[in-house]
Design a protein around this motif. Sequence first.
Motif, PDB file in Angstrom:
ATOM      1  N   ILE A   1       0.829  -1.069  -0.290  1.00 33.68           N
ATOM      2  CA  ILE A   1      -0.028   0.040   0.127  1.00 33.68           C
ATOM      3  C   ILE A   1       0.822   1.225  -0.018  1.00 33.68           C
ATOM      4  O   ILE A   1       1.683   1.506   0.827  1.00 33.68           O
ATOM      5  CB  ILE A   1      -0.669  -0.016   1.101  1.00 33.68           C
ATOM      6  CG1 ILE A   1      -1.851  -1.218   1.121  1.00 33.68           C
ATOM      7  CG2 ILE A   1      -1.886   1.200   1.315  1.00 33.68           C
ATOM      8  CD1 ILE A   1      -2.760  -1.482   2.557  1.00 33.68           C
TER       9      ILE A   1
ATOM     10  N   SER B   1       1.007   5.084   0.204  1.00 31.12           N
ATOM     11  CA  SER B   1       0.013   6.312   0.643  1.00 31.12           C
ATOM     12  C   SER B   1       1.085   7.579   0.451  1.00 31.12           C
ATOM     13  O   SER B   1       2.213   7.493   0.558  1.00 31.12           O
ATOM     14  CB  SER B   1      -0.213   6.167   2.171  1.00 31.12           C
ATOM     15  OG  SER B   1      -0.953   5.037   2.472  1.00 31.12           O
TER      16      SER B   1
ATOM     17  N   GLU C   1      -4.263  13.523  -1.326  1.00 29.73           N
ATOM     18  CA  GLU C   1      -4.109  12.384  -0.609  1.00 29.73           C
ATOM     19  C   GLU C   1      -4.485  11.090  -1.279  1.00 29.73           C
ATOM     20  O   GLU C   1      -5.805  10.959  -1.348  1.00 29.73           O
ATOM     21  CB  GLU C   1      -4.801  12.635   0.857  1.00 29.73           C
ATOM     22  CG  GLU C   1      -4.366  13.700   1.733  1.00 29.73           C
ATOM     23  CD  GLU C   1      -5.118  13.470   2.909  1.00 29.73           C
ATOM     24  OE1 GLU C   1      -5.854  12.805   3.455  1.00 29.73           O
ATOM     25  OE2 GLU C   1      -4.662  14.765   3.659  1.00 29.73           O
ATOM     26  N   ASP C   2      -3.495  10.238  -1.794  1.00 29.79           N
ATOM     27  CA  ASP C   2      -3.822   9.080  -2.864  1.00 29.79           C
ATOM     28  C   ASP C   2      -3.205   7.870  -2.013  1.00 29.79           C
ATOM     29  O   ASP C   2      -2.032   7.920  -1.379  1.00 29.79           O
ATOM     30  CB  ASP C   2      -3.105   9.366  -4.133  1.00 29.79           C
ATOM     31  CG  ASP C   2      -3.547  10.819  -4.622  1.00 29.79           C
ATOM     32  OD1 ASP C   2      -4.724  11.363  -4.310  1.00 29.79           O
ATOM     33  OD2 ASP C   2      -2.877  11.405  -5.498  1.00 29.79           O
ATOM     34  N   VAL C   3      -4.078   6.855  -2.513  1.00 34.57           N
ATOM     35  CA  VAL C   3      -3.497   5.482  -1.707  1.00 34.57           C
ATOM     36  C   VAL C   3      -3.625   4.523  -2.964  1.00 34.57           C
ATOM     37  O   VAL C   3      -4.435   4.557  -3.926  1.00 34.57           O
ATOM     38  CB  VAL C   3      -4.514   5.078  -0.778  1.00 34.57           C
ATOM     39  CG1 VAL C   3      -4.014   3.599  -0.307  1.00 34.57           C
ATOM     40  CG2 VAL C   3      -4.439   6.040   0.483  1.00 34.57           C
TER      41      VAL C   3
END
Length: 132
Positions: free
Chosen positions: A64, A66, A103-105
């Motif tokens: 993941i 972030s 704010e990207d995941v």
Amino acid sequence: MLDVENRDNNREMVPYIEHEMEQRLMRQLPPEAPSQGRLSRQVKHFPIKPEASILGDEKGAHFILSLVAADRPGLLYTVAITLAEHGANLHTAKITTLGERAEDVFLISGGDLRESASRIRLETELMERLKV
């Protein structure tokens, strides 16, 4: 209401677009960088320090990523090119924009992400490239 003349012109463009897409895919060239555009006043005067972290998911199959950075034209292009350079595959993305803050995941895998040194290099490179 749609203009009939305009609709016919669009139909004529389809073969051209298909041809151009086929040529790009066959040459396997990276996509052209989008224009950088102008930064907003808020981003210029109150820059957001980029943050990047890569953690393994609970199953251990993916990672993941972030990211927090100032939103601007070409932001996702920069992320995509950096991931491609590291051989990472993108599975899903959650893109969030809060005013001037992105704010990207991303759920990623592949490349040499299993090695912690490689993950740190990718994080560092992303933070460097996302500076305003």
